[in-house]
Design a protein around this motif. Structure first.
Motif, PDB file in Angstrom:
ATOM      1  N   SER A 216       0.825  -1.208   0.000  1.00 35.30           N
ATOM      2  CA  SER A 216       0.000   0.000   0.000  1.00 35.30           C
ATOM      3  C   SER A 216       0.861   1.261   0.000  1.00 35.30           C
ATOM      4  N   ARG A 217       2.171   1.103   0.137  1.00 31.10           N
ATOM      5  CA  ARG A 217       3.085   2.246   0.140  1.00 31.10           C
ATOM      6  C   ARG A 217       3.517   2.532  -1.297  1.00 31.10           C
ATOM      7  N   PRO A 218       3.266   3.745  -1.778  1.00 33.86           N
ATOM      8  CA  PRO A 218       3.566   4.035  -3.192  1.00 33.86           C
ATOM      9  C   PRO A 218       5.008   3.770  -3.580  1.00 33.86           C
ATOM     10  N   HIS A 219       5.974   4.111  -2.717  1.00 33.95           N
ATOM     11  CA  HIS A 219       7.374   3.912  -3.106  1.00 33.95           C
ATOM     12  C   HIS A 219       7.728   2.424  -3.164  1.00 33.95           C
ATOM     13  N   VAL A 220       7.002   1.592  -2.424  1.00 31.36           N
ATOM     14  CA  VAL A 220       7.235   0.150  -2.505  1.00 31.36           C
ATOM     15  C   VAL A 220       6.639  -0.399  -3.804  1.00 31.36           C
ATOM     16  N   VAL A 221       5.463   0.092  -4.188  1.00 37.50           N
ATOM     17  CA  VAL A 221       4.846  -0.336  -5.451  1.00 37.50           C
ATOM     18  C   VAL A 221       5.749   0.017  -6.627  1.00 37.50           C
ATOM     19  N   ASP A 222       6.321   1.222  -6.601  1.00 31.72           N
ATOM     20  CA  ASP A 222       7.237   1.624  -7.672  1.00 31.72           C
ATOM     21  C   ASP A 222       8.462   0.711  -7.701  1.00 31.72           C
ATOM     22  N   ALA A 223       8.958   0.364  -6.520  1.00 38.51           N
ATOM     23  CA  ALA A 223      10.119  -0.521  -6.450  1.00 38.51           C
ATOM     24  C   ALA A 223       9.787  -1.910  -6.991  1.00 38.51           C
ATOM     25  N   VAL A 224       8.566  -2.371  -6.741  1.00 38.69           N
ATOM     26  CA  VAL A 224       8.155  -3.682  -7.253  1.00 38.69           C
ATOM     27  C   VAL A 224       8.120  -3.674  -8.779  1.00 38.69           C
ATOM     28  N   ASP A 225       7.688  -2.566  -9.381  1.00 33.29           N
ATOM     29  CA  ASP A 225       7.719  -2.479 -10.842  1.00 33.29           C
ATOM     30  C   ASP A 225       9.147  -2.663 -11.363  1.00 33.29           C
ATOM     31  N   SER A 226      10.102  -2.022 -10.692  1.00 31.94           N
ATOM     32  CA  SER A 226      11.506  -2.176 -11.088  1.00 31.94           C
ATOM     33  C   SER A 226      11.987  -3.601 -10.843  1.00 31.94           C
ATOM     34  N   LEU A 227      11.552  -4.191  -9.742  1.00 34.10           N
ATOM     35  CA  LEU A 227      11.935  -5.564  -9.419  1.00 34.10           C
ATOM     36  C   LEU A 227      11.437  -6.534 -10.483  1.00 34.10           C
ATOM     37  N   LEU A 228      10.180  -6.383 -10.910  1.00 32.71           N
ATOM     38  CA  LEU A 228       9.629  -7.294 -11.917  1.00 32.71           C
ATOM     39  C   LEU A 228      10.334  -7.122 -13.255  1.00 32.71           C
ATOM     40  N   ALA A 229      10.689  -5.868 -13.576  1.00 29.02           N
ATOM     41  CA  ALA A 229      11.434  -5.640 -14.810  1.00 29.02           C
ATOM     42  C   ALA A 229      12.809  -6.301 -14.733  1.00 29.02           C
TER      43      ALA A 229
END
Length: 355
Positions: A216-229
């Motif tokens: 639910s933390r926006p900066h964690v969601v953004d980090a997950v996008d980078s992680l999946l990439a």
């Protein structure tokens, strides 16, 4: 000298332990709990006397004693943190065991300290750790103190032994570290680095982050996008390695398929047109458990594979974990699909388009 509980920071060489413990060696013997001291004939009064001003010992944490003066080493701090949580670091877990120090359901190092032990390049150096996270069952009656932060869990993962210490797996340690980080760059760097260097798979990290309610933390969601990439890039690299290492014919990479003059059939990561064999990498990871959106994505992918199979195209479904753990076996699977293509019914004619 100061006889109060010391900070867990600092690093200097440790002298030999005084009698009656001078015959013991190693960090786990220079840091002992009150219970261990009693086993060696040193009671509470004796320990207190040795920690008095001018004495040879000091109290590191409640119930944990450092058998020398001066700052503790990094290794001594880690041992002390585990002793405070009730686990002897030198006692391995026994399957099905119970009692302090007998099973993995007692305590283990997690968070940044665990990532340091696992060897992540961007994790802090051991001497720079100002806090040691210790993972314990939720039912344990412990509180954070000094340099030790208690992290609670309904169920503990299986500990991994690193430098002889019980340490949480990387994915779990990442979630516990991210819970205490507010800098988006730090979070992104840790997550992508763990995946890019092969310490864990994206799906396991996302699962731990979801269970910790951090998505639910926006900066964690953004980090997950980078992680999946990063995870997809690693999986693609392993796929290229598989083809070239095991002498498979070179496919066309990352293409879309469609019926001539008809609908788009979907994209595949590798395709052998002469054999009608496709490889599809599955690098998806549910963000919040199995949601309706996740189910829809999975159903769409399943329908695409079924449609291609009906057209006579063999689809080999690979995951990052399969490519990491059994690359040669996956090459055999693909080679078998290529060799048996002549035995199948001729496939429908499809157009191959770049993606």
């Amino acid at each position: 000298m100061n006889n109060s509980p010391t900070s867990c920071g600092g690093e200097t060489p440790s002298p030999l332990s005084p009698r009656p413990l001078s015959h013991l060696a190693g960090a786990q013997r220079r840091v002992l709990s009150a219970a261990q001291l009693r086993e060696h004939g040193v009671g509470a009064a004796g320990a207190a006397a040795r920690c008095a001003p001018g004495g040879p010992w000091q109290q590191l944490l409640p119930g944990v004693f450092l058998l020398h003066q001066g700052p503790p080493t990094s290794e001594e701090r880690l041992h002390g943190a585990l002793l405070y949580a009730g686990r002897r670091p030198d006692v391995p877990a026994q399957p099905g065991g119970s009692g302090a120090g007998a099973a993995d359901d007692i305590a283990m190092i997690t968070g940044l300290a665990a990532l340091t032990l696992h060897g992540l390049p961007s994790a802090p150096a051991p001497t720079a750790l100002d806090r040691i996270d210790v993972l314990v069952p939720r039912t344990r009656r412990l509180r954070s103190t000094g340099c030790v932060r208690i992290v609670r869990a309904h169920a503990l993962p299986g500990a991994e032994r690193v430098t002889g210490l019980p340490v949480a797996p990387v994915a779990r340690a990442l979630a516990d570290a991210v819970a205490g980080l507010t800098d988006p760059a730090d979070v992104t760097r840790l997550l992508t680095e763990a995946v890019r260097h092969g310490y864990c798979e994206p799906a396991s990290v996302v699962r731990e982050l979801s269970q910790a309610r951090l998505l639910s933390r926006p900066h964690v969601v953004d980090a997950v996008d980078s992680l999946l990439a990063a995870g997809r890039a690693v999986a693609e690299g392993r796929l290229y390695e598989m083809v070239r290492t095991y002498g498979l014919p070179e496919p066309v990479w990352n293409v879309g398929l469609r019926l001539p003059g008809g609908p788009h059939l979907g994209g595949v990561d590798a395709y052998w047109p002469d054999h009608a064999v496709a490889v599809e990498l599955d690098t998806r990871a549910p963000r919040h458990g199995r949601t309706t959106q996740d189910d829809a994505v999975w159903s769409e992918c399943a329908r695409k594979r079924e449609h291609l199979e009906r057209l006579g195209i063999t689809v080999v479904h690979l995951t990052p974990r399969k490519l990491r753990d059994s690359l040669e076996l996956q090459a055999t699977v693909v080679r078998t699909a290529l060799l048996t293509s002549a035995d199948r019914e001729p496939p429908a004619r499809v157009t191959v388009l770049p993606r």
